[in-house]
Design an enzyme around this catalytic site. Structure first.
Site, PDB file in Angstrom:
ATOM      1  N   GLU A  80       0.678  -1.278  -0.186  1.00  0.00           N
ATOM      2  CA  GLU A  80      -0.129   0.105   0.047  1.00  0.00           C
ATOM      3  C   GLU A  80       0.837   1.387  -0.129  1.00  0.00           C
ATOM      4  OE1 GLU A  80      -3.339   0.282  -0.340  1.00  0.00           O
ATOM      5  OE2 GLU A  80      -3.930   1.755   0.595  1.00  0.00           O
ATOM      6  N   ASP A  81       2.025   1.236   0.943  1.00  0.00           N
ATOM      7  CA  ASP A  81       2.647   2.494   0.890  1.00  0.00           C
ATOM      8  C   ASP A  81       3.804   2.568   0.260  1.00  0.00           C
ATOM      9  OD1 ASP A  81       0.638   3.071   2.641  1.00  0.00           O
ATOM     10  OD2 ASP A  81       1.483   2.520   4.761  1.00  0.00           O
TER      11      ASP A  81
END
Ligand code: MN
Length: 722
Positions: A80-81
């Site tokens: 996600e990051d």
């Protein structure tokens, strides 16, 4: 509260202390990858980002989760990051870890800003279904718990949003998975954000008394006394009620802190029922019982089979506490439910398979926590918790719940029949998909619509999986056949006009037809034609009014041309029946067979009232004719040509019982404009329903139309004249 700044050393310590054989090589590699990927990131609180995945991993170790889960816990935010992708994870840690990380990433994308009570349950079910592997949900719960622990750094609005979502969605899921400590902490942290004052008040009241210490001492004293009274091997559990639990009682039940007697509770688990009652005696000797607080759920179990003895006593410090006494079996039942006794692998076919699978997960998680190996027990439930259902979103974020195998057609009709009827295509996650695309949980589906009169395609009946969609498609085609009905009805109407020598110029015809439609309780001529077309309106009834209206028109506007009077055959009869050899004779219709125009009939000269009319094949007729005394009283009878009277007929309908069945049947009657006079419905064996409906009908032809229409209703098994 200051967040714990955690290091990998702390995690390693937790792993070692667990005593389970974790795959340290992989866990270290996962830490290294996550640490590198998050290297430049800091949390809002200022601490290095890696402390978050480390905390999540530690929570997973505490829950007894396996190596794959711990690795995925460390890696849960990298996709996600950061720039790390799923294929990298798969190549380094295998498909198991990759799928866990993928699952958590997908759940993280699901955010619900306002969760209303009624949507909450479908959201919870959807998230469980999305998790597939239950480990995904457990990682997500640990992620949420650590985020809530450190949520002080969030801005006010985010705190409230996350707290509401946690309260409505994640805490109940934790509860259903039986992870009560996580459930309670999630609730307490949420409450702290939602009502900081209320939370602080209860927290400080709790802190004034050292509850844990109090319970520890009390438990030891109780155990000692039980031993002295010959009750050995008592297993003691105790708990302080959560802040949120107390909050609910004080606010919902409007009680003060001192009026809550179960803030502290001790549970005594014993071998036999006899020991339970003995232990109760010991407790009541040791402490002062509070009146009216004793409940014997052993002799009178709760409806859900819960069994236990409950009593509340005052401890030596003047603090009240609840004591629950039960056997091991009763405790298992209370914790895992009846379903837990079944084997998951043998297949669960009960009424609520999700609940039963969850009960099984609860049991597994519990044993996992105490178990010494970093087991892969949980992998057995890798496949869907909810294989029977799928959940997808509308672009607005509404969750649509469908049976597995449903297509986008079902999805469209589940939103609204108008959406389905207008559908020209669908997009799933912004990409156009074929119309037979099967809905997968978590998809965002946008239905593309065309003009309002577009209508479904007949092929859709094969592609739709839900009866809801199929019914709506069929309903559309039925309505579509309206054109045919109007056409047929109009032709019949015009024939009837010709038969009655009614010939009107076009400018008068319209008013004439409109008036007739009105008199037949139809809004428009087309509606009347359609009703005639499908048999809902009998031509014989229209015909009578047609002649009346025509007569009115003629009277209002005297015609220069005189119309030859049509000779009308007169019969000496009443009720539309001609009885041979008897003029103007009063007749009545036999209740045993309720003859209808069109039926073959015979008359029986009664001693009291005229002639009783039976169906020719009525059983009573057959019997009576054999009796020489009666035989001579039977006379021939027949129907007058045009019968306008309404007759009562009774049909017996047998159907598989379901929601909406009665509604479908009564609306069939109202569609046909057939009046119902009496009705009786009952449920019989095998989920069947039997209905007797008495209604007005004109003749057998009409009655047969009604029967045919009723037989077409879904789940109707038989329709017979009774
Ligand atoms: Mn996270």
């Amino acid at each position: 509260m200051s967040p714990t700044y955690m290091t990998f050393e702390d995690l390693k310590k937790a792993l070692e202390e667990s005593g389970r054989g974790y795959n340290m090589e992989n866990i270290t590699a996962a830490y290294n990858l996550a640490n590198e990927a998050h290297a430049d990131q800091k949390r809002r609180s200022g601490e290095p980002y890696i402390s978050h995945p480390l905390n999540v991993a530690k929570l997973l170790v505490e829950l007894g989760m396996d190596s794959e889960s711990v690795e995925a816990g460390l890696l849960h935010d990298v996709v996600e990051d950061t720039s790390v992708d799923l294929s990298t994870i798969e190549s380094k840690f295998g498909p198991g870890v990759m799928r866990l990380v993928d699952g958590v990433t997908k759940l993280t994308k699901m955010q619900f800003s306002s969760v209303e009570e009624q949507r909450a349950e479908s959201i919870r079910k959807m998230l469980l279904a999305m998790s597939q592997d239950v480990r995904v949900m457990i990682i997500k719960l640990c992620d949420r718990l650590h985020n809530m622990r450190t949520g002080d750094a969030w801005p006010e609005q985010k705190r409230r949003d996350k707290a509401l979502e946690t309260m409505e969605v994640y805490a109940p899921i934790a509860h259903r998975l039986g992870i009560s400590n996580i459930k309670e902490e999630l609730e307490d942290r949420s409450l702290q954000f939602l009502d900081p004052v209320g939370y602080a008040e209860i927290r400080s009241l709790l802190d004034q008394k050292n509850g844990e210490e109090f319970l520890k001492n009390i438990s030891a004293v109780i155990q000692k006394h039980l031993e002295e009274n010959g009750i050995h091997d008592a297993h003691m559990k105790s708990r302080v009620k959560s802040v949120y639990g107390i909050y609910r009682k004080t606010f919902v039940q409007n009680r003060s802190f001192d009026e809550i007697y179960d803030i502290y509770a001790v549970r005594i688990i014993l071998d036999t029922v006899a020991e339970c009652y003995n232990a109760l005696g010991v407790i009541h000797d040791m402490f002062h019982p509070i009146p009216n607080r004793f409940k014997d759920y052993i002799s009178t179990p709760k409806p859900n089979m819960y069994q236990s003895l409950h009593t509340t006593v005052i401890g030596h410090e003047g603090i009240p506490f609840e004591v629950q006494i039960r056997t091991k079996e009763m405790d298992q039942m209370a914790e895992y439910g009846v379903a837990a006794h079944w084997k998951y692998k043998e297949g669960i076919q009960g009424k609520n398979p999700l609940e039963e699978r969850l009960a099984w997960v609860r049991q597994l998680l519990e044993s996992q926590r105490d178990s010494a190996d970093a087991g892969d027990l949980l992998r057995d439930i890798k496949s869907d918790l909810l294989p029977e259902e799928v959940f997808a979103f509308t672009p607005k974020g509404d969750v649509i719940n469908l049976p597995a195998g449903a297509s986008v057609i079902d999805f469209a009709y589940a939103i609204h029949s108008a959406v389905g009827n207008r559908m020209v295509g669908a997009k799933v996650n912004s990409h156009i998909v074929p119309i037979d695309h099967k809905v997968v949980t978590g998809e965002i589906i946008e239905i593309l619509t065309g003009p309002a009169d577009k209508g479904p395609s007949r092929d859709w009946l094969k592609l739709a999986a839900t009866s809801q969609a199929k019914n709506k498609i069929r309903a559309w085609f039925k309505k579509e056949r309206r054109e045919e009905n109007i056409q047929q009805g109009k032709e019949a109407f015009e024939r009837e006009m010709r038969r009655n020598f009614i010939n009107l110029p076009p400018e008068k015809l319209e008013g004439f037809v409109t008036e007739l439609a009105r008199r037949n309780r139809m809004n428009t001529p087309d509606e009347m034609y359609a009703a005639i077309g499908y048999g809902g309106l009998q031509m014989s009834r229209v015909s009578a009014k047609m002649k009346e209206e025509y007569a009115k028109l003629q009277a209002a506007e005297p015609k220069p041309v005189s119309i030859e009077e049509v000779p009308v055959k007169r019969h000496h009869s009443s009720e539309g029946v001609i009885v041979e050899g008897i003029d103007n004779c009063p007749v009545k219709f036999a209740k045993c067979c309720s003859p209808l125009p069109g039926d073959e009939i015979v008359g029986f000269i009664t001693r009291g009232f005229g002639v009783s009319i039976h169906k020719r094949d009525c059983a009573n007729v057959q019997a009576s004719m054999k009796d020489p005394e009666n035989a001579k009283r039977w006379v021939k009878a027949s129907w007058e040509d045009s019968v306008q009277e309404q007759f009562n007929a009774t049909l017996e309908i047998t159907a598989l019982n379901r929601d909406g069945l009665l509604g479908d049947i009564t609306s069939a009657f109202s569609d046909m404009r057939v009046p119902i006079y009496a009705m009786n419905a009952r449920q019989v064996e095998n989920h069947k329903a039997v209905m007797n409906i008495t209604f007005g009908t004109a003749n057998t032809e009409h009655l047969n139309n009604v029967i045919a229409r009723l037989r077409r209703i879904r789940d109707v098994i038989s329709v017979t004249r009774s």
